[in-house]
Design a protein around this motif. Structure first.
Motif, short mmCIF file in Angstrom:
data_model
loop_
_atom_site.label_atom_id
_atom_site.label_comp_id
_atom_site.label_asym_id
_atom_site.label_seq_id
_atom_site.Cartn_x
_atom_site.Cartn_y
_atom_site.Cartn_z
N THR B 127 26.30 22.12 45.16
CA THR B 127 27.39 22.86 44.50
C THR B 127 27.16 24.36 44.60
O THR B 127 28.08 25.11 44.95
N ALA B 128 25.94 24.81 44.31
CA ALA B 128 25.64 26.25 44.37
C ALA B 128 25.87 26.78 45.78
O ALA B 128 26.45 27.86 45.95
N LEU B 129 25.43 26.01 46.78
CA LEU B 129 25.57 26.45 48.18
C LEU B 129 27.04 26.49 48.61
O LEU B 129 27.49 27.47 49.23
N ILE B 130 27.79 25.44 48.28
CA ILE B 130 29.22 25.40 48.67
C ILE B 130 29.98 26.56 48.02
O ILE B 130 30.73 27.27 48.68
N LEU B 131 29.76 26.76 46.72
CA LEU B 131 30.49 27.82 46.02
C LEU B 131 30.11 29.21 46.52
O LEU B 131 30.96 30.08 46.68
N HIS B 132 28.82 29.40 46.78
CA HIS B 132 28.35 30.74 47.19
C HIS B 132 28.67 31.04 48.65
O HIS B 132 29.20 32.11 48.96
N LYS B 133 28.34 30.10 49.53
CA LYS B 133 28.45 30.39 50.95
C LYS B 133 29.81 30.01 51.56
O LYS B 133 30.26 30.64 52.50
N LEU B 134 30.45 28.95 51.04
CA LEU B 134 31.71 28.51 51.65
C LEU B 134 32.94 28.92 50.83
O LEU B 134 34.04 29.01 51.36
N GLU B 135 32.77 29.14 49.54
CA GLU B 135 33.90 29.55 48.70
C GLU B 135 33.85 31.03 48.33
O GLU B 135 34.72 31.52 47.60
N ASP B 136 32.78 31.70 48.77
CA ASP B 136 32.62 33.14 48.52
C ASP B 136 32.60 33.55 47.05
O ASP B 136 33.12 34.61 46.69
N LYS B 137 32.01 32.74 46.21
CA LYS B 137 31.95 33.06 44.78
C LYS B 137 30.67 33.85 44.50
O LYS B 137 29.62 33.59 45.13
N SER B 138 30.75 34.76 43.54
CA SER B 138 29.55 35.54 43.19
C SER B 138 28.63 34.68 42.32
O SER B 138 29.06 33.67 41.76
N GLN B 139 27.37 35.12 42.21
CA GLN B 139 26.41 34.36 41.39
C GLN B 139 26.87 34.29 39.93
O GLN B 139 26.65 33.29 39.25
N MET B 140 27.52 35.37 39.47
CA MET B 140 28.02 35.41 38.09
C MET B 140 29.10 34.34 37.88
O MET B 140 29.07 33.60 36.90
N GLU B 141 30.04 34.27 38.83
CA GLU B 141 31.13 33.28 38.72
C GLU B 141 30.58 31.86 38.77
O GLU B 141 31.01 30.99 38.01
N ILE B 142 29.62 31.64 39.69
CA ILE B 142 29.04 30.29 39.82
C ILE B 142 28.29 29.91 38.54
O ILE B 142 28.35 28.77 38.09
N SER B 143 27.60 30.89 37.96
CA SER B 143 26.85 30.59 36.73
C SER B 143 27.79 30.17 35.59
O SER B 143 27.44 29.33 34.78
N GLU B 144 29.00 30.75 35.57
CA GLU B 144 29.99 30.34 34.56
C GLU B 144 30.49 28.93 34.82
O GLU B 144 30.61 28.12 33.91
N ILE B 145 30.75 28.65 36.09
CA ILE B 145 31.25 27.31 36.45
C ILE B 145 30.19 26.25 36.18
O ILE B 145 30.48 25.19 35.62
N MET B 146 28.93 26.55 36.56
CA MET B 146 27.87 25.55 36.42
C MET B 146 27.15 25.64 35.06
O MET B 146 26.19 24.91 34.82
N GLU B 147 27.62 26.51 34.21
CA GLU B 147 27.07 26.71 32.86
C GLU B 147 25.56 26.95 32.88
O GLU B 147 24.80 26.23 32.24
N THR B 148 25.16 27.95 33.67
CA THR B 148 23.75 28.33 33.72
C THR B 148 23.64 29.85 33.93
O THR B 148 24.66 30.55 33.85
N THR B 149 22.44 30.35 34.22
CA THR B 149 22.27 31.81 34.38
C THR B 149 22.40 32.21 35.86
O THR B 149 22.11 31.40 36.74
N PRO B 150 22.79 33.47 36.13
CA PRO B 150 22.86 33.92 37.53
C PRO B 150 21.52 33.81 38.26
O PRO B 150 21.46 33.53 39.45
N LYS B 151 20.42 34.00 37.51
CA LYS B 151 19.07 33.90 38.09
C LYS B 151 18.83 32.47 38.60
O LYS B 151 18.26 32.26 39.68
#
Lengths: 94, 174
Positions: B127-151
């Motif tokens: 999920t992290a890889l698809i959202l970051h590399k294929l959907e162009d989402k920032s780490q901040m946006e992904i952290s909100e979607i996956m309910e975790t921290t950007p780190k």
């Protein structure tokens, strides 16, 4: 790791965005309406009524079986007596 | 919120994300349908658009992962029954299954290979890889979607890339 980044960037370019077909909305509406029908108070009450009816029917059937078993045990001593007397008669004839 | 508007606002997002997970038109349509039935049922709870978008991503990811699990269980069942039959049906199934309308014929084999390797990653890394590399989402946006921290997302993407390299090397060696 740069190699993997390049491969993923290339893959992203190769996957074009497509438009979702509109007929999915019709299917969604149909499924949603079906779900809403199931959740109406009328449907829930009829389901509760049907369950109660089935439960009562089960109790009735179990009750009937018990009465039959009890009456069967009441008959048994009589049957045994008849059987005994008939067998005595048989032996008496001998 | 009006159902039609909700559908037209998010349909392409849901459908394209589902396609990235499933790589099959019929499967993506089924997941899209499931997602919107859930969204329609909960539409009144969402007043803010941003909150809605995060929820759309989350529910699409969960439904897609559930669909993959169910499909794999069915495949395992099929494999068990194929043990009693002859032929190479499993291989035929995988080759035929890739049906992405957004991928041109000449890139089909290449994309199919990479997506197949991505599919072998654990769910969170995938999920992290698809959202970051294929959907162009920032780490901040992904952290909100996956309910975790950007780190944590940064670490997940890094691990996903390491594992993906290993999986691709192993697949090429075979």
């Amino acid at each position: 790791m740069q190699e993997i980044d390049n491969i993923l960037d290339q893959t992203k370019k190769q996957i074009k965005r497509v438009e979702a077909p509109d007929y999915i909305l019709t299917r969604v509406r149909q499924e949603f309406e079906n779900l809403k029908e199931v959740a109406t108070p009328k449907f829930i009450w009829s389901a509760v009524f049907a369950t109660m009816l089935l439960l009562l029917l089960n109790i009735y059937v179990i009750g009937q079986n018990r009465t039959y078993t009890i009456s069967e045990t009441e008959i048994n001593p009589e049957m045994e007596e008849i059987m005994a007397s008939s067998s005595n008669q048989l032996y008496g004839d001998e | 919120m009006e159902f039609n508007q909700l559908y037209y606002d998010h349909k392409d997002l849901v459908y394209n994300l589902a396609l990235k997970y499933l790589q099959n038109v019929e499967d993506a349509e089924e997941v899209t349908q499931d997602v919107f039935v859930s969204l329609f049922a909960k539409a009144e709870q969402f007043e803010q658009k941003a909150q809605m978008s995060t929820y759309v991503y989350r529910i699409t990811i969960n439904k897609s992962l559930d669909f993959i699990k169910a499909r794999n269980a069915k495949k395992r069942q099929g494999f068990l029954s194929s043990l009693f039959r002859s032929g190479n049906q499993e291989a035929i199934f995988i080759q035929d299954h890739f049906n992405h309308p957004g991928v041109e014929l000449e890139s089909k084999e290449e994309v199919s290979f990479i997506m197949n390797c991505i599919n072998q990653l654990p769910d969170s890394q995938k999920t992290a890889l698809i959202l970051h590399k294929l959907e162009d989402k920032s780490q901040m946006e992904i952290s909100e979607i996956m309910e975790t921290t950007p780190k944590a997302i940064e670490s997940l993407v890094q691990r996903a890339k390491n594992n993906l390299k290993k999986i691709m090397d192993q697949a090429k060696d075979k």
